[in-house]
Design an enzyme around this catalytic site. Structure first.
Site, PDB file in Angstrom:
ATOM      1  N   ARG A  41      -5.251 103.048 -21.802  1.00 44.82           N
ATOM      2  CA  ARG A  41      -5.153 103.972 -22.934  1.00 44.82           C
ATOM      3  C   ARG A  41      -5.352 103.107 -24.174  1.00 44.82           C
ATOM      4  O   ARG A  41      -4.523 102.231 -24.469  1.00 44.82           O
ATOM      5  CB  ARG A  41      -3.802 104.672 -22.964  1.00 44.82           C
ATOM      6  CG  ARG A  41      -3.559 105.384 -24.287  1.00 44.82           C
ATOM      7  CD  ARG A  41      -2.413 106.355 -24.247  1.00 44.82           C
ATOM      8  NE  ARG A  41      -2.783 107.548 -23.497  1.00 44.82           N
ATOM      9  CZ  ARG A  41      -2.100 108.686 -23.522  1.00 44.82           C
ATOM     10  NH1 ARG A  41      -1.008 108.800 -24.244  1.00 44.82           N
ATOM     11  NH2 ARG A  41      -2.499 109.734 -22.825  1.00 44.82           N
TER      12      ARG A  41
ATOM     13  N   HIS B 200     -10.592 112.195 -23.488  1.00 45.02           N
ATOM     14  CA  HIS B 200      -9.427 112.160 -22.599  1.00 45.02           C
ATOM     15  C   HIS B 200      -9.855 112.790 -21.264  1.00 45.02           C
ATOM     16  O   HIS B 200      -9.456 113.915 -20.937  1.00 45.02           O
ATOM     17  CB  HIS B 200      -8.271 112.942 -23.245  1.00 45.02           C
ATOM     18  CG  HIS B 200      -6.925 112.647 -22.675  1.00 45.02           C
ATOM     19  ND1 HIS B 200      -6.729 111.802 -21.593  1.00 45.02           N
ATOM     20  CD2 HIS B 200      -5.681 113.081 -23.025  1.00 45.02           C
ATOM     21  CE1 HIS B 200      -5.431 111.737 -21.321  1.00 45.02           C
ATOM     22  NE2 HIS B 200      -4.785 112.496 -22.170  1.00 45.02           N
TER      23      HIS B 200
ATOM     24  N   GLN C 167      -7.330 114.188 -18.564  1.00 45.78           N
ATOM     25  CA  GLN C 167      -6.715 115.437 -19.017  1.00 45.78           C
ATOM     26  C   GLN C 167      -7.645 116.617 -18.711  1.00 45.78           C
ATOM     27  O   GLN C 167      -7.204 117.653 -18.202  1.00 45.78           O
ATOM     28  CB  GLN C 167      -6.438 115.357 -20.526  1.00 45.78           C
ATOM     29  CG  GLN C 167      -5.807 116.600 -21.095  1.00 45.78           C
ATOM     30  CD  GLN C 167      -4.369 116.783 -20.630  1.00 45.78           C
ATOM     31  OE1 GLN C 167      -3.567 115.889 -20.764  1.00 45.78           O
ATOM     32  NE2 GLN C 167      -4.045 117.936 -20.085  1.00 45.78           N
TER      33      GLN C 167
ATOM     34  N   ASP D 158      -4.201 121.617 -29.421  1.00 47.33           N
ATOM     35  CA  ASP D 158      -3.588 120.288 -29.349  1.00 47.33           C
ATOM     36  C   ASP D 158      -3.017 119.994 -30.740  1.00 47.33           C
ATOM     37  O   ASP D 158      -3.269 120.744 -31.702  1.00 47.33           O
ATOM     38  CB  ASP D 158      -4.659 119.250 -28.940  1.00 47.33           C
ATOM     39  CG  ASP D 158      -4.069 117.862 -28.693  1.00 47.33           C
ATOM     40  OD1 ASP D 158      -2.835 117.726 -28.575  1.00 47.33           O
ATOM     41  OD2 ASP D 158      -4.867 116.883 -28.618  1.00 47.33           O
TER      42      ASP D 158
ATOM     43  N   CYS E 248      -2.377 120.163 -23.930  1.00 48.26           N
ATOM     44  CA  CYS E 248      -2.253 118.940 -23.119  1.00 48.26           C
ATOM     45  C   CYS E 248      -0.857 118.336 -23.195  1.00 48.26           C
ATOM     46  O   CYS E 248      -0.468 117.572 -22.326  1.00 48.26           O
ATOM     47  CB  CYS E 248      -3.295 117.928 -23.562  1.00 48.26           C
ATOM     48  SG  CYS E 248      -3.119 117.458 -25.293  1.00 48.26           S
TER      49      CYS E 248
ATOM     50  N   ARG F  84      -1.859 116.874 -13.867  1.00 44.22           N
ATOM     51  CA  ARG F  84      -2.298 115.496 -14.176  1.00 44.22           C
ATOM     52  C   ARG F  84      -2.133 114.627 -12.929  1.00 44.22           C
ATOM     53  O   ARG F  84      -2.984 113.802 -12.616  1.00 44.22           O
ATOM     54  CB  ARG F  84      -1.475 114.907 -15.337  1.00 44.22           C
ATOM     55  CG  ARG F  84      -1.714 115.554 -16.690  1.00 44.22           C
ATOM     56  CD  ARG F  84      -3.116 115.297 -17.196  1.00 44.22           C
ATOM     57  NE  ARG F  84      -3.440 113.884 -17.324  1.00 44.22           N
ATOM     58  CZ  ARG F  84      -3.101 113.100 -18.357  1.00 44.22           C
ATOM     59  NH1 ARG F  84      -2.440 113.612 -19.377  1.00 44.22           N
ATOM     60  NH2 ARG F  84      -3.461 111.835 -18.396  1.00 44.22           N
TER      61      ARG F  84
HETATM   62  N1   CP Z   1      -1.320 114.685 -22.291  1.00 45.90           N
HETATM   63  C1   CP Z   1      -1.063 113.369 -22.290  1.00 45.90           C
HETATM   64  O1   CP Z   1      -1.955 112.524 -22.119  1.00 45.90           O
HETATM   65  O2   CP Z   1       0.245 113.034 -22.452  1.00 45.90           O
HETATM   66  P1   CP Z   1       0.848 111.603 -22.687  1.00 45.90           P
HETATM   67  O3   CP Z   1       0.439 111.153 -24.066  1.00 45.90           O
HETATM   68  O4   CP Z   1       2.340 111.801 -22.587  1.00 45.90           O
HETATM   69  O5   CP Z   1       0.342 110.654 -21.645  1.00 45.90           O
HETATM   70  N1  NVA Z   2      -4.996 114.308 -29.263  1.00 51.27           N
HETATM   71  C1  NVA Z   2      -3.754 113.697 -28.866  1.00 51.27           C
HETATM   72  C2  NVA Z   2      -3.594 113.764 -27.381  1.00 51.27           C
HETATM   73  C3  NVA Z   2      -2.332 113.169 -26.848  1.00 51.27           C
HETATM   74  C4  NVA Z   2      -2.224 113.283 -25.359  1.00 51.27           C
HETATM   75  C5  NVA Z   2      -3.737 112.248 -29.346  1.00 51.27           C
HETATM   76  O1  NVA Z   2      -4.768 111.570 -29.238  1.00 51.27           O
HETATM   77  O2  NVA Z   2      -2.700 111.813 -29.837  1.00 51.27           O
END
Ligand code: CP
Ligand code: NVA
Length: 303
Positions: free
Chosen positions: A98, A125, A128, A220, A260, A288
């Site tokens: 990540r 993502h 997701q 989101d 998400c 997930r």
């Molecule tokens: N939706 C998602 O990726 O959640 P987290 O940021 O908790 O991993």
């Molecule tokens: N769009 C959000 C998604 C988190 C899972 C972010 O990037 O923070």
């Protein structure tokens, strides 16, 4: 060996991975297919779902995962991505990352000798999106004649949905204010996919237009990780796009609400909607795990 950084990387495999996820969820695959395998998990940003579901997923497939916070890695002190990729490849069978910058994940994958899976970047993502389409398939039983509308900030989550929806034959619309449209490059590719698959993509700042004939309403957060400095202007621009009961009423009867997570209740979505009868957000979160087990199986299992 493949990587999963963008939905484009699995353009021809989306259906197979989805079918595998359904099988895995139903308990129809062999026991411990990843016995003896290790996944390194690098996190440059916070996570609940991604971290726990990848860790549990590896365990359930007979392997193990190692959590690596970028603050504790030498990479956080400036060790090059190249060296990190080469070294980790000597120890582990796959790397999940990540990252703040999409280009860093691309660079990691270029130099890695094991598959690299993105657990979110500023651009996409993909894991997701796979969990999301699994949820839609479970709910409606089909993608045929289904349309998803993403409401709000055209962000990383929106970009991956834009790419995966046409590949499965779904129409997609985006309802967003001017200046918050999805990534242009992603939109261009998504439109190519839509043309190939004979589906439709529309982007509009008009909620009535975007929510016409919609079966899935998705939103989101307005302030993604890394966007904190723009919080005030984002709230001002995006507040007309809050998903409330009136907005849900613009969609088809029986439309579901997706997010998400994590969500900010009464900001991008009202409590009544996210905790209401049409919300599937916790099924989505659970998926997930199942979708990622399919991804891990697909990318890490020996032939
Ligand atoms: N939706 C998602 O990726 O959640 P987290 O940021 O908790 O991993
Ligand atoms: N769009 C959000 C998604 C988190 C899972 C972010 O990037 O923070």
């Amino acid at each position: 060996m493949g990587n999963l950084i963008s939905i484009c990387d699995i353009k021809d495999d989306v259906q197979d991975i989805l079918d595998l996820a359904i099988k895995i969820k139903a308990g129809e695959v062999e026991k411990s297919p990843l016995e003896g395998k290790t996944l390194a998990m690098i996190f440059q940003k916070s996570s609940t779902r991604t971290r726990v579901s990848f860790d549990v997923g590896m365990y359930q497939l007979g392997g193990r995962a190692i959590f690596l916070s970028s603050n504790d890695l030498q990479m956080g002190r400036g060790e090059p991505i190249y060296d990190t990729a080469k070294v980790l490849s000597r120890f582990v069978d796959g790397i999940m990352i990540r990252a703040v910058e999409h280009c860093d994940v691309v660079e990691l994958a270029q130099h890695s000798d094991v598959p690299v899976i993105s657990g979110l970047t500023n651009v996409e993502h993909p894991c997701q999106a796979l969990a999301d389409v699994l949820t839609i398939k479970e709910h409606f039983g089909t993608f045929e004649n289904k349309k998803i509308c993403f409401v709000g900030d055209g962000n990383n989550v929106c970009n991956s949905l834009l790419l995966i929806s046409p590949l499965l034959g779904m129409d997609m619309s985006i309802a967003c204010p001017k200046g918050y449209e999805p990534n242009e490059h992603v939109l261009r590719i998504a439109n190519e996919y839509a043309k190939e698959m004979n589906t439709k993509i529309t982007v509009s700042d008009d909620l009535n237009v975007a929510l016409d004939n919609v079966d899935v309403v998705y939103t989101d957060v307005w302030v993604s990780m890394g966007d904190e400095a723009e919080e005030l202007q984002r709230k001002a621009a995006l507040s007309p796009y809050q998903v409330d009961s009136d907005l849900m009423n613009l969609a088809n009867e029986g439309a579901i609400f997706m997010h998400c997570l994590p969500a900010v209740r009464d900001q991008e979505v009202t409590t009544a909607v996210i905790d209401g009868p049409n919300s599937v957000v916790f099924d989505q979160a659970e998926n997930r795990l199942h979708a990622q087990k399919a991804i891990l199986y697909y990318f890490l299992k020996d032939e």
